[in-house]
Structure formats: C-alpha cells, structure tokens
Motif scaffolding. Sequence first.
Motif, mmCIF file in Angstrom:
data_model
loop_
_atom_site.group_PDB
_atom_site.id
_atom_site.type_symbol
_atom_site.label_atom_id
_atom_site.label_comp_id
_atom_site.label_asym_id
_atom_site.label_seq_id
_atom_site.Cartn_x
_atom_site.Cartn_y
_atom_site.Cartn_z
ATOM 1 N N LEU A 105 76.451 28.428 32.003
ATOM 2 C CA LEU A 105 75.649 29.599 31.699
ATOM 3 C C LEU A 105 74.926 29.433 30.371
ATOM 4 O O LEU A 105 75.506 29.009 29.371
ATOM 5 C CB LEU A 105 76.548 30.836 31.640
ATOM 6 N N SER A 106 73.641 29.763 30.365
ATOM 7 C CA SER A 106 72.861 29.804 29.124
ATOM 8 C C SER A 106 72.435 31.244 28.923
ATOM 9 O O SER A 106 71.621 31.780 29.679
ATOM 10 C CB SER A 106 71.638 28.883 29.224
ATOM 11 N N LEU A 107 73.008 31.886 27.909
ATOM 12 C CA LEU A 107 72.889 33.328 27.745
ATOM 13 C C LEU A 107 71.959 33.689 26.592
ATOM 14 O O LEU A 107 72.013 33.098 25.512
ATOM 15 C CB LEU A 107 74.276 33.912 27.486
ATOM 16 N N GLY A 108 71.089 34.683 26.836
ATOM 17 C CA GLY A 108 70.216 35.203 25.795
ATOM 18 C C GLY A 108 70.477 36.685 25.589
ATOM 19 O O GLY A 108 70.883 37.386 26.515
ATOM 20 N N VAL A 109 70.245 37.170 24.364
ATOM 21 C CA VAL A 109 70.432 38.579 24.040
ATOM 22 C C VAL A 109 69.198 39.090 23.318
ATOM 23 O O VAL A 109 68.741 38.480 22.347
ATOM 24 C CB VAL A 109 71.674 38.801 23.144
ATOM 25 N N LEU A 110 68.645 40.197 23.803
ATOM 26 C CA LEU A 110 67.549 40.865 23.114
ATOM 27 C C LEU A 110 68.152 42.039 22.376
ATOM 28 O O LEU A 110 68.611 43.011 22.978
ATOM 29 C CB LEU A 110 66.481 41.345 24.102
#
Length: 275
Positions: free
Chosen positions: A154-159
């Motif tokens: 998993l490659s996770l991003g957060v805004l």
Amino acid sequence: MSKKYKIAVFSDMKESLGNTLKSTLNLAKMLNGEIAIFHVKKGTEVVTEASQLSAIRSLNSEFITMENDIKSIVNSFSKEFGVTMSYSCAIGNLKNEIADYIKKEKPDFIVLGKKKSNFFNILGDKLIPFVLKIHKGPIFLTDEINVLDYGNDLSLGVLSNTEETLIADLTEDLLLHSQKPLKSFKILKNMNTITKPLASQQKKEVEFIFENNSNSMKNLSNYITKNKINLLCVNRFENKKKKDSSALSMPANISDMVNNINVPLLLMGQNNYTV
C-alpha cells in the motif's frame, strides 16, 4: 487491531459492482471489516402500471430478481476473497431508504462507486452529497478503473487541513500494510507552490505543499500518479482547534477532487482522529 468495522456498500446495480467490491474487500481485509451490501432501487422505476394489483406484482417480481442478482454476486466474491458478506434489498425512495438503513444499521464506513462523468447523480437524486451530509463517519469512494489492491504494498497519501499532518486511527491501521513513507499533501491558501518534497526525520512521512488555485487538484493528481499512491485519505471536516488554519483539505466543490483524482478516496469522518 481490535475494532471490527462495519462497511456498507450502496448500489443500484446500474453499473458493475466489480471494482467497487474488489476495492472494498481489500479494504476490509486491511481493517478487519465486515461487509454488507444494500441494493436499492427507485420505486418509480419498478411500478409503471396504474392498477394496484399490477403494481404489487411488479414490486414482488422485481424484489425477487434484485435479491437473486445480489445473492449471486455476493456468493461469487465471498468465495474468491474469503470474506463473508451479507446483503439486503429495498425498493422505494432512494434517500429515504438510505437514511433509514444508516439510522438502523449504523455502519462505520459507507462505500460508493465514483463515476466521474456523473458524480452527483450516482444512484440518482444527487445521493452522494446527501450521504456526505447525513453520515459523519468515513466514506470510501472507489475508482472505476484503479482498484485498491491488498496484495500489493500500500502507498498511502493524506490530504490534511493543518500545518501538522493530522493522523487518523484509520490511517495508522492502514499504514501497518505499507512499507513506504506516508505522503502528506497540503493545499495552502497563501503560499507559493513548493514542488520539492519535505522529508520528516521524526516520522515516516514525505510532505508536498501546493498553493490553492484553479489547478490545485490537477497538480495534486499529477503528484499522486508520479508517486504511485493508491489510496488518498482526506479530512472532510474543519479542524475546530485551528479555524484560522492557512491550509485547505476537502474543496468546497468535491466534484473537482473526484474528477481529477484517479485513485480511491477515503473521506475521513469527524471522529476518526487522534488528539
């Protein structure tokens, strides 16, 4: 991970449930979730006859068809993914049926498939904005092309809507399935775009900062693609502790985000954040 999340998938079966269920099943595996599909259809699409007896026959016949269709899909995906799913059906006013379901079942997550060309009319009657209003918990918007894959790292991003990345309990749970740095994105109101990533030495995080303008979502989308992020978590509520924050999270027009971001979106609820 002690909590078992209740995940509700809403569908009208007009579009294929395939990729929506694949992403949802993979999310459920990561978060120890149980899935329930709610198949709902407008009554006006079923009943066309003036006769009360004919209307009752049409409703009964359609309900049996709906139940058989969703049962077949559930059995197929449950067997393939090894995850138990339940299902239920309803015919009536979409908003009323959805609202009643949420009130009765109290799901932790709600899942909707995002179709960019017709975002505000999925399931008809502008239902997504309606669900965003009545459900304060997380909403998972699956992408019709890019599937959230449990099998791959998993490659996770957060805004985030604060200068400090606001990490949710859910995000922490998801990060257990990733060996890659968390990508933090911020869209600032009054700051020139910074294209050079800022790596934090204190935590496993890489930060990207953008200026708020008409191209913000397109720029964000480009960086998501470039960094091969396959899930973006977004805080959809204001940070009450920092009302004067110089950063933005969910845009006023969420369709702008959906039309530009080509990965599944996890719109975080108001109670998902650690203090």
